[in-house]
Design a protein around this motif. Structure first.
Motif, PDB file in Angstrom:
ATOM      1  N   ALA A 175      13.239  -0.909  -9.346  1.00 53.51           N
ATOM      2  CA  ALA A 175      12.605  -0.315  -8.169  1.00 53.51           C
ATOM      3  C   ALA A 175      11.405  -1.143  -7.714  1.00 53.51           C
ATOM      4  O   ALA A 175      11.206  -1.366  -6.513  1.00 53.51           O
ATOM      5  CB  ALA A 175      12.176   1.121  -8.473  1.00 53.51           C
ATOM      6  N   GLY A 176      10.592  -1.601  -8.664  1.00 55.10           N
ATOM      7  CA  GLY A 176       9.444  -2.422  -8.314  1.00 55.10           C
ATOM      8  C   GLY A 176       9.845  -3.741  -7.699  1.00 55.10           C
ATOM      9  O   GLY A 176       9.220  -4.219  -6.744  1.00 55.10           O
TER      10      GLY A 176
ATOM     11  N   ALA B  37       0.831  -1.204   0.000  1.00 52.90           N
ATOM     12  CA  ALA B  37       0.000   0.000   0.000  1.00 52.90           C
ATOM     13  C   ALA B  37       0.867   1.256   0.000  1.00 52.90           C
ATOM     14  O   ALA B  37       0.543   2.246  -0.672  1.00 52.90           O
ATOM     15  CB  ALA B  37      -0.938  -0.009   1.200  1.00 52.90           C
ATOM     16  N   LEU B  38       1.968   1.223   0.747  1.00 50.38           N
ATOM     17  CA  LEU B  38       2.881   2.363   0.761  1.00 50.38           C
ATOM     18  C   LEU B  38       3.526   2.576  -0.611  1.00 50.38           C
ATOM     19  O   LEU B  38       3.658   3.718  -1.075  1.00 50.38           O
ATOM     20  CB  LEU B  38       3.963   2.156   1.820  1.00 50.38           C
ATOM     21  N   VAL B  39       3.912   1.478  -1.250  1.00 51.02           N
ATOM     22  CA  VAL B  39       4.499   1.576  -2.589  1.00 51.02           C
ATOM     23  C   VAL B  39       3.496   2.186  -3.554  1.00 51.02           C
ATOM     24  O   VAL B  39       3.820   3.101  -4.331  1.00 51.02           O
ATOM     25  CB  VAL B  39       4.955   0.190  -3.088  1.00 51.02           C
ATOM     26  N   VAL B  40       2.261   1.677  -3.514  1.00 48.00           N
ATOM     27  CA  VAL B  40       1.217   2.210  -4.390  1.00 48.00           C
ATOM     28  C   VAL B  40       0.960   3.680  -4.089  1.00 48.00           C
ATOM     29  O   VAL B  40       0.767   4.500  -5.001  1.00 48.00           O
ATOM     30  CB  VAL B  40      -0.086   1.383  -4.241  1.00 48.00           C
ATOM     31  N   GLY B  41       0.978   4.046  -2.813  1.00 45.90           N
ATOM     32  CA  GLY B  41       0.767   5.430  -2.432  1.00 45.90           C
ATOM     33  C   GLY B  41       1.843   6.348  -2.969  1.00 45.90           C
ATOM     34  O   GLY B  41       1.556   7.443  -3.477  1.00 45.90           O
TER      35      GLY B  41
ATOM     36  N   GLY C 100       8.195  -5.586 -12.407  1.00 44.72           N
ATOM     37  CA  GLY C 100       9.326  -5.799 -11.509  1.00 44.72           C
ATOM     38  C   GLY C 100       8.907  -6.472 -10.224  1.00 44.72           C
ATOM     39  O   GLY C 100       9.590  -7.369  -9.722  1.00 44.72           O
ATOM     40  N   ALA C 101       7.757  -6.050  -9.668  1.00 42.31           N
ATOM     41  CA  ALA C 101       7.263  -6.643  -8.424  1.00 42.31           C
ATOM     42  C   ALA C 101       6.934  -8.118  -8.601  1.00 42.31           C
ATOM     43  O   ALA C 101       7.058  -8.917  -7.655  1.00 42.31           O
ATOM     44  CB  ALA C 101       6.031  -5.888  -7.933  1.00 42.31           C
ATOM     45  N   PHE C 102       6.519  -8.497  -9.800  1.00 39.83           N
ATOM     46  CA  PHE C 102       6.201  -9.904 -10.058  1.00 39.83           C
ATOM     47  C   PHE C 102       7.408 -10.697 -10.564  1.00 39.83           C
ATOM     48  O   PHE C 102       7.287 -11.894 -10.835  1.00 39.83           O
ATOM     49  CB  PHE C 102       5.051 -10.023 -11.057  1.00 39.83           C
TER      50      PHE C 102
ATOM     51  N   LEU D 269       4.389   2.695 -14.881  1.00 43.59           N
ATOM     52  CA  LEU D 269       3.627   2.011 -13.840  1.00 43.59           C
ATOM     53  C   LEU D 269       3.590   0.506 -14.101  1.00 43.59           C
ATOM     54  O   LEU D 269       3.740  -0.306 -13.178  1.00 43.59           O
ATOM     55  CB  LEU D 269       2.203   2.566 -13.784  1.00 43.59           C
ATOM     56  N   ALA D 270       3.383   0.137 -15.365  1.00 37.62           N
ATOM     57  CA  ALA D 270       3.381  -1.287 -15.702  1.00 37.62           C
ATOM     58  C   ALA D 270       4.743  -1.921 -15.415  1.00 37.62           C
ATOM     59  O   ALA D 270       4.824  -3.067 -14.953  1.00 37.62           O
ATOM     60  CB  ALA D 270       3.004  -1.474 -17.165  1.00 37.62           C
TER      61      ALA D 270
END
Length: 228
Positions: A107-108, A20-24, A159-161, A153-154
């Protein structure tokens, strides 16, 4: 004595808070750079133009960072076309796009990969890894073709996945080539109007949008069918 060990519930909550912090943070960046336009791309363009022969390389590096900060890619590409013309400008835009994809993906990965895997669970995380091994490159290519999706954003999500960096770089290069030409050509037309160039850019954009919409629909149907 209080047991300080994490329970599954508290661990899950911690990962949710982290994501949530990352998304924020990304939401704030998007608002500042894409909505409020706190970074003046025209001023950046003028500053880079003053570097002389090093301007193309300087624009690649600066634009890659600005793109990762969610400055709209079309504005950066148009600036490239205005400065360098449609041919060199397209390659400058592509270089910046690949750089931005790699920065955003790194970064992601650093900010959200552990939490994303923890929330998915071991089995689902392994399944995602297998899917990415087989089709991560083409997932990136397909996303770049779909209109209306912010590429940076994508890239954070990819990166997160855990999409490998080489797939991010290659996918961004392949998938972004049509849009890089389109937006760079529009910028070049602002400096020296060319009706054929502008018409070609419009045709390429329309074809890319149709192919992207078709690919997105086909991918959604395949995913839906595989989960029924």
């Amino acid at each position: 004595m209080v047991d300080t060990e994490d329970t599954p519930e508290t661990s899950r909550r911690r990962h949710l808070v982290r994501l949530a912090l990352v998304v924020g943070v990304l939401g704030v960046l998007f608002y500042l750079t894409a909505v409020r336009r706190v970074i003046d791309v025209a001023s950046v363009r003028d500053l880079i133009e003053s570097t002389g022969p090093a301007a193309p390389l300087a624009y690649v590096m600066v634009s890659a960072v600005l793109g990762a900060l969610l400055v709209p890619g079309p504005l950066l590409a148009a600036g490239s076309g205005f400065l360098f013309g449609p041919v060199l400008g397209t390659f400058v835009t592509l270089g910046a796009t690949v750089g931005s994809a790699v920065i955003s993906s790194l970064a992601g990965r650093r900010a959200g990969r552990d939490s994303a895997r923890a929330l998915l669970g071991p089995k689902r995380a392994e399944r995602v890894d297998r899917l990415l091994d087989r089709g991560g490159l083409w997932a990136v290519v397909g996303q770049r073709f779909v209109p209306g999706i912010n590429d940076a954003l994508a890239s954070y999500v990819f990166g997160a996945f855990g999409v490998p960096l080489w797939q991010m770089a290659a996918g961004a290069f392949i998938g972004s080539a049509p849009k890089a030409f389109v937006y760079t050509a529009v910028g070049a037309s602002l400096g020296e109007f060319s009706a054929p160039l502008l018409a070609t850019a419009i045709v390429v954009w329309c074809v890319t949008a149709v192919l992207g919409a078709f690919a997105a629909h086909r991918g959604w149907r395949h995913w839906r069918d595989s989960h029924q």
